[in-house]
Design an enzyme around this catalytic site. Structure first.
Site, short mmCIF file in Angstrom:
data_model
loop_
_atom_site.label_atom_id
_atom_site.label_comp_id
_atom_site.label_asym_id
_atom_site.label_seq_id
_atom_site.Cartn_x
_atom_site.Cartn_y
_atom_site.Cartn_z
N ASP A 1 0.88 -1.34 0.24
CA ASP A 1 -0.32 0.01 0.09
C ASP A 1 0.77 1.09 0.00
O ASP A 1 1.57 1.04 0.88
CB ASP A 1 -0.82 -0.29 1.58
CG ASP A 1 -2.14 1.27 1.34
OD1 ASP A 1 -2.87 1.65 0.48
OD2 ASP A 1 -1.13 2.57 2.12
N GLU B 1 1.76 -0.34 -5.41
CA GLU B 1 0.91 0.92 -5.31
C GLU B 1 1.19 1.55 -5.26
O GLU B 1 1.97 2.64 -4.66
CB GLU B 1 0.22 0.87 -4.02
CG GLU B 1 -1.83 2.11 -4.31
CD GLU B 1 -2.38 2.42 -3.59
OE1 GLU B 1 -3.26 3.02 -3.60
OE2 GLU B 1 -2.05 2.29 -2.20
#
Length: 716
Positions: free
Chosen positions: A351, A387
């Protein structure tokens, strides 16, 4: 019992049971003292024993206690100066979770005592709280590492053969009528034969689980009757969250998680974890003191240089872990290795990974975090997916991650959405995206560096993408101000559900268009669970706080036609290497005077020229994929060849007549897919070179030319 203590060892970090007792270790460089607190039950409000740790070596506090066993509950109290302006927030009144805890029992019971300062004091976090937090914080658990893996090995699926399925542990099975009620929404629910059969039949090769590291439900959400459903608020980087366990949680959640992985592996399905190493759930300077902040605030977080009271916030959550510090890097690497070695995880999706690349305030792809992973013989061998953005300046880093990494390709998502929603956009970008995004990844990686997706947990579902122009997040309690406002969606003429059959048929076709584009694109396809069955979130594009029917999959309203169509697409992709290349197109003739490995065509049957690519009003294109031009060999060294394919994408409202290419490309073609047909059995037909084919408005047509394979193979 009487507590006897030995000095113990400074390694490994955490609580380690050796069969005779437990070794406890805690990194706290700037602390002046550490107390180990033992508890008998999760309901105890006061520790049964408090042991002052006297051994301090290598910046680590350590003690060994013989006789302790797995299931033992514990926490720490850490002493030192409380000087927020200097970055120190020690407060021994706060019981703290072990950063290396392998299991955590219970969840936060929000109370003002969980904060290191006096909530409501005019001086805010500069004040000092003397209230004990032990009754309200979950406890760390000593676990037994032993588990019968039955010679388990990960499926080790190559990227080019991967089909990634993003799913939420709870939401995936919570409403499944064929799974026993007591295990719905749990690791055991994912491991149930019904679940695994569904994934196998669909064709999934990897399930990417949204965060399962133990996380916090934010206080402001709980106060509003909501929760942190997605889980991007980690507080325990080694502990599978106990809320997803169907069993007792004194370490049994670890066993249940391992069993889930083992059962998925037996079915040939990899397990990828969505992990959040960029921040913790302790939030800003006004957040609670639960672990890292109270153990050694300045040794874990990135603080503002000229006022260490405040945190650098590249994540939008209030804090950022300092991946430049050796102990934080060790924590991250130890966590990753633990999930690989002990939990048999096959890969990670990071993330806001750009945050991990920041050295000082710049984003640097050669930061220490990536250097260490690159040379690590264990971590470097699993799937690593970034990401590739964060909220800081220069945080959008798509295409800039190191060799060995794949990336969520946000530019793919945006381009494909724009194309099918009718937005004026260059065909050249659409062509780049469906052929692997060579403009982003070709310099030192392969097409498989691109993780292609149209939808993900963050944003509209596929159904909602074709049903809503605007977000409808009223249930989140933020006056619909949260979530992305520019969704690149198109509601097909009416906002929300409608009884208009014409619009509903168009929406169904648009779903097929998106799915067909995704699975025929070069790169690695990823879809979110439920898109294949028409799941809706009622227009909510930010369901992070909705632990209810908005987010859970409703299996009883499954669109079986769409599910069958998706399964067919995945099967087709798996059977044909032409759609999952491991090497880039060269744009050159495969054989002398023969066609190139790829060619682009206009409706008149002529190849496109440079001028054709610059028209932003163009909404139709055809591409020829030469099955003899894959430029790959299989594991046995045999050349990989495949059938040739011709794909026509028509985003116009109206039908178009397409003249097929000359015989040099193929003498004959079979129709495989026509997304304008509700039933695929109706998509049949045979065509010859230079025939004209009618392509309906807003649809995709796929044609196949079977080749003689001369000892080659269609599969990689």
């Amino acid at each position: 019992m009487k507590i006897v203590t030995y000095p113990g060892k400074s390694f490994p970090l955490g609580a380690t049971w050796d069969g005779n007792g437990v070794n406890f270790t805690l990194y706290a460089e700037n602390a002046t003292g550490v107390d180990l607190c033992l508890f008998n039950t999760i309901h105890d409000e006061v520790e049964s024993s408090k042991i002052q740790i006297t051994e301090f070596s290598d910046l680590i506090w350590h003690v060994y206690i013989p006789g302790l066993k797995p299931g033992q509950l514990y926490g720490y109290r850490v002493h030192g100066p409380y000087e927020p302006e200097n970055g120190n927030r020690f407060n021994p009144n706060k019981l703290l979770l072990d950063p290396y805890a392998k299991a955590i029992a219970g969840t936060i019971n929000w109370d003002d005592s969980l904060f290191g300062y006096e909530v409501g004091n005019p001086e805010e976090d500069l004040s000092f709280s003397k209230t004990d937090s032990a009754p309200f914080i979950p406890k760390s658990v000593v676990i037994d590492h032993n588990f019968d893996w039955e010679n388990d090995e990960g499926p080790n699926v190559a990227y080019y053969n991967s089909i990634i399925y993003e799913a939420h542990v709870k939401g995936f099975t919570k409403l499944h009528p064929e799974i026993p009620e007591e295990i719905r929404g749990t690791y055991a629910g994912i491991a149930h034969p019904v679940t695994i059969k569904y994934l196998k039949n669909l064709g999934i090769t990897a399930i990417e689980l949204m965060p399962v590291h133990h996380f916090l439900a934010d206080r402001h959400l709980v106060d509003k009757g909501l929760t942190n459903y997605w889980g991007y608020n980690t507080i325990g980087f080694f502990a599978p969250d106990s809320r997803y366990a169907s069993c007792n949680v004194l370490g049994e959640q670890v066993v249940e998680f391992k069993n889930m992985v083992k059962e998925l592996h037996k079915a040939g399905i990899e397990v990828i974890l969505d992990v959040v190493y960029n921040h913790t759930g302790e939030g800003s300077q006004l957040g609670p003191t639960l672990s890292f902040r109270g153990i050694d605030n300045s040794s874990y977080y990135r603080l503002v240089d000229d006022n260490k009271r405040f945190y650098m916030d590249y994540t939008g959550t209030g804090n950022t872990l300092n991946a430049n510090l050796p102990n934080v890097l060790r924590l991250m690497m130890d966590s990753l290795r633990y999930w690989i070695i002990d939990m048999h995880i096959d890969g990670f999706r990071f993330d806001l990974a750009a945050t991990l690349a920041r050295e000082l305030h710049e984003v640097n792809r050669l930061s220490a975090f990536f250097d260490i992973i690159h040379q690590d013989p264990i971590i470097s061998q699993v799937k690593l997916i970034a990401e590739p953005w964060d909220l800081g300046e220069g945080g959008y880093q798509v295409g800039k991650f190191p060799s060995g990494w794949a990336e969520w390709n946000g530019k793919y998502r945006d381009s494909i959405r724009d194309y099918w929603s009718g937005t004026e956009s260059m065909l050249a970008e659409f062509a780049d995206r469906i052929t692997g995004s060579s403009d982003l990844f070709k310099s030192y990686r392969r097409p498989t560096a691109s993780i292609n997706f149209v939808t993900a947990h963050d944003g509209f579902t596929l159904n909602d993408l074709v049903t809503y122009n605007e977000k409808h997040n009223e249930a989140n309690g933020e006056d619909n101000n949260d979530g992305e406002s520019h969704n690149r969606s198109w509601n097909c003429g009416v906002e929300g559900p409608t009884d208009d059959e014409t619009i509903n048929l168009l929406r169904c076709k648009q779903k097929r268009n998106f799915l067909t584009t995704l699975f025929l694109s070069q790169g690695v396809p990823m879809m979110i669970a439920g898109d294949e069955m028409g799941r809706t979130q009622q227009g909510n594009n930010n369901s992070y706080c909705q632990d209810n029917e908005i987010s859970w999959i409703n299996w009883e309203t499954m669109d079986k036609n769409l599910q069958a169509f998706t399964s067919m697409l995945i099967k087709l992709r798996k059977e044909h290497a032409a759609f999952s290349r491991n090497n880039w197109f060269k744009g050159e003739a495969v054989k002398e005077e023969g066609p190139a490995d790829i060619a682009w065509f206009l409706p008149n049957g002529n190849e496109m020229n440079d001028d054709n690519w610059s028209h932003d009003f163009a909404k139709s294109v055809a591409v020829f994929l030469n099955g003899l031009g894959l430029h790959s060999v299989n594991a046995e060294g045999n050349k990989v060849v495949d059938d040739s394919f011709y794909i026509i994408f028509n985003a116009h409202d109206e039908a178009l007549s397409y003249k097929l290419p000359k015989a040099v490309y193929a003498k004959d073609w079979d129709l495989l897919i026509d997304t304008s047909k509700e039933q695929m059995e109706n998509a049949t037909g045979k065509f010859n070179a230079e025939d004209t084919i009618q392509v309906a408005g807003r649809s995709v047509v796929l044609l196949q030319h079977q080749l003689v394979h001369n000892g080659g193979t269609k599969h990689q």
